[in-house]
Design a protein around this motif. Sequence first.
Motif, PDB file in Angstrom:
ATOM      1  N   PHE A   1     -10.972   8.503 -10.476  1.00 26.59           N
ATOM      2  CA  PHE A   1     -11.375   7.421  -9.717  1.00 26.59           C
ATOM      3  C   PHE A   1     -11.087   6.067 -10.365  1.00 26.59           C
ATOM      4  N   PRO A   2     -10.973   4.973  -9.270  1.00 24.05           N
ATOM      5  CA  PRO A   2     -10.838   3.720  -9.874  1.00 24.05           C
ATOM      6  C   PRO A   2     -11.986   2.953 -10.402  1.00 24.05           C
ATOM      7  N   THR A   3     -13.160   3.551 -10.189  1.00 23.95           N
ATOM      8  CA  THR A   3     -14.471   2.677 -10.864  1.00 23.95           C
ATOM      9  C   THR A   3     -15.397   3.929 -11.310  1.00 23.95           C
ATOM     10  N   VAL A   4     -16.131   3.750 -12.244  1.00 28.01           N
ATOM     11  CA  VAL A   4     -17.204   4.766 -12.477  1.00 28.01           C
ATOM     12  C   VAL A   4     -18.328   5.114 -11.487  1.00 28.01           C
TER      13      VAL A   4
ATOM     14  N   ASN B 254     -14.177   9.698  -1.554  1.00 26.58           N
ATOM     15  CA  ASN B 254     -14.647   8.671  -2.518  1.00 26.58           C
ATOM     16  C   ASN B 254     -13.621   7.996  -3.418  1.00 26.58           C
ATOM     17  N   ARG B 255     -12.518   7.701  -2.853  1.00 26.76           N
ATOM     18  CA  ARG B 255     -11.406   7.126  -3.328  1.00 26.76           C
ATOM     19  C   ARG B 255     -10.749   7.625  -4.590  1.00 26.76           C
ATOM     20  N   SER B 256     -10.799   9.174  -4.649  1.00 25.54           N
ATOM     21  CA  SER B 256      -9.900   9.718  -5.998  1.00 25.54           C
ATOM     22  C   SER B 256      -8.620   9.340  -5.730  1.00 25.54           C
ATOM     23  N   LYS B 257      -8.234   9.184  -7.042  1.00 26.69           N
ATOM     24  CA  LYS B 257      -6.744   8.954  -7.259  1.00 26.69           C
ATOM     25  C   LYS B 257      -5.588   9.987  -7.575  1.00 26.69           C
ATOM     26  N   SER B 258      -6.487  11.242  -8.188  1.00 24.48           N
ATOM     27  CA  SER B 258      -5.762  12.247  -8.405  1.00 24.48           C
ATOM     28  C   SER B 258      -6.691  13.575  -8.177  1.00 24.48           C
TER      29      SER B 258
END
Length: 620
Positions: A375-378, A450-454
């Motif tokens: 994710f981009p942020t914690v 929730n905007r996961s990148k992978s």
Amino acid sequence: MYLPKTIPKTSFPPSTALLRSLNLNLTHHPHHPRQQCLYTIPLRHHRTFHNSPVRREEKEKSEVHPYKSFHAQLYESTYERVQRERAEQERFARQRLATGRGWYAGFTVASSLVFYYIGTLRPRPIAETSTLPLPSTEPPYHKTGKANLEAAWADFVDILGEANVSTAEAELQYHSGSEWSSYTASEKEKPFCIVLPSTTEEVSKIVKICHRRQIPITGYSGGTSLEGHFSPTRGGICVDFRRMDKILTLHKEDLDVVVQPALGWEYLNEELAKDGLFFPPDPGPGAQIGGMVGTGCSGTNAYRYGTMRDWVLSLTVVMADGTVIKTRQRPRKSSAGYDLTRLFIGSEGTLGLVTEATLKVTVKPKSESVAVASFPTVRDAAQCVAKVVGEGVPIAAIEVLDDVQMRCINDAGSTSRQWKEMPTLFFKFAGTASGVKEQIGQVQKLAKGNRSKSFDFARNAEEAQELWSARKEALWSVMAKRRDDGDHVWTTDVAVPISRLPDIIEETKEDMAKSGLLATMVGHVGDGNFHAIILFNDSERKTADAVVHRMVKRAVEMQGTVTGEHGVGLIKRDYLAHELGESTVDAMRKLKQAFDPLCILNCDKIVRVEKPAAGEVKAW
């Protein structure tokens, strides 16, 4: 002989009775005309008038005064002699009186001591308070002088043999602390000797010796705890359970197993797997059952399977005076009496020493898998966790590792792959093959929202083990970043209600970044529990301490706890009152006093037993 007390002063010569009495023993004559003036006293030596020194003196006087008549000389000498004898009698009487007083004084002292002893046999008044506030405590008194400890060493050798009682300096240092503990023991905080029992009976004998000699005891089982749990603050001895590492009985049909305290959970699961079973609590590598009971640990499986408290049926415990108790039989449930089993779980060896544990086990899932999402942020990662929990997806575990932690794992090279250096969630799935497949699909959808990148998931057991390996390498990868031998690692944890998890993770992450320290975040976030791993040297200790302090305060203010699974030890004890209230801590102290009146079992852990020094407790 006897003499009259007083000779009457008359002008006539002495009577015949008086002359006769001078040649005989003078007595109290009942017919003497002046009997009211006569009274007899005993003398120590028999003397006659004619051969006494008094008579010789009188003779000399008569020669000096030849003008006195015989009767006058006789009367005068008799009077003087009687006066001398009377003085002697009075001296003797005074001596007897003094002797009598001495005897009386001695009798008084002796009788007082007897009555004092009898008084001590009476039971002390029962304390009427239900709690024990710290100001009401008295500092524990331990006998740790050289002579007493050496005498105890001889007793231990008689029980265990010399090979199982060690005073080697390397052993003493090893049992005083660890490089991964957040507490640094002082030079004085080490045991006098290490004892290695092999049975409950030997442990009982050891404890009885220590109780009689008032020697502090610290239990040791694995030594993987993190908050100073086994640092011997009062010296004394360390009971190392390494020889008690066996599986005693497996009741496969009842799904329980009886084990000794030094059995490792990893080895236990290897053996249980042969029968298609497993024991869910999975703390750090190297942890042993005794230590797991002591800290009330959990691990990555806690989200689905619960903590150590949920998997212990019964304990065999050696109490502070050497008494052996068993808290339960083996039923899956019981409402008989106080739940002593759960009382000892999490007590950190302060109430008794666990020598056997009856554990629940369960059937190993038919299918397991692992998925990893970045994710981009914690905060995005934490919000995804809340969504998964809220949807009721029956996954086995959810773990979070922040971007710094993922970088440390890559730098350590301890896994077989390179990871995206971003906040990452690790999911573990368990159940039937179809059930696991369905769970993976649900989680993948929620992660994307929730905007996961992978999102990567394992397609077989080997890939699952590879993906999950990063989570188990978290602590060791940070320790590998130490700059020199002066660096320390501070590992701590808190837990909050799941709805506050995104807030505390984000705020703590920002605080750690501002500190300038190498600090990572790891957590069993499915149940709101996360950890901080901080690298620091002696000059940075205050900074690290402040970061941890703010993290703990943040958790308490969010109605959380100062520790989710590590336990209290020495580091967190002063925070308990802020979380639970002073009266609750006072009740814990009262419980400690009831179970261990001499305070010999792992003294100073969980609750203070004497007032702290000025400045020792941090301002809240």
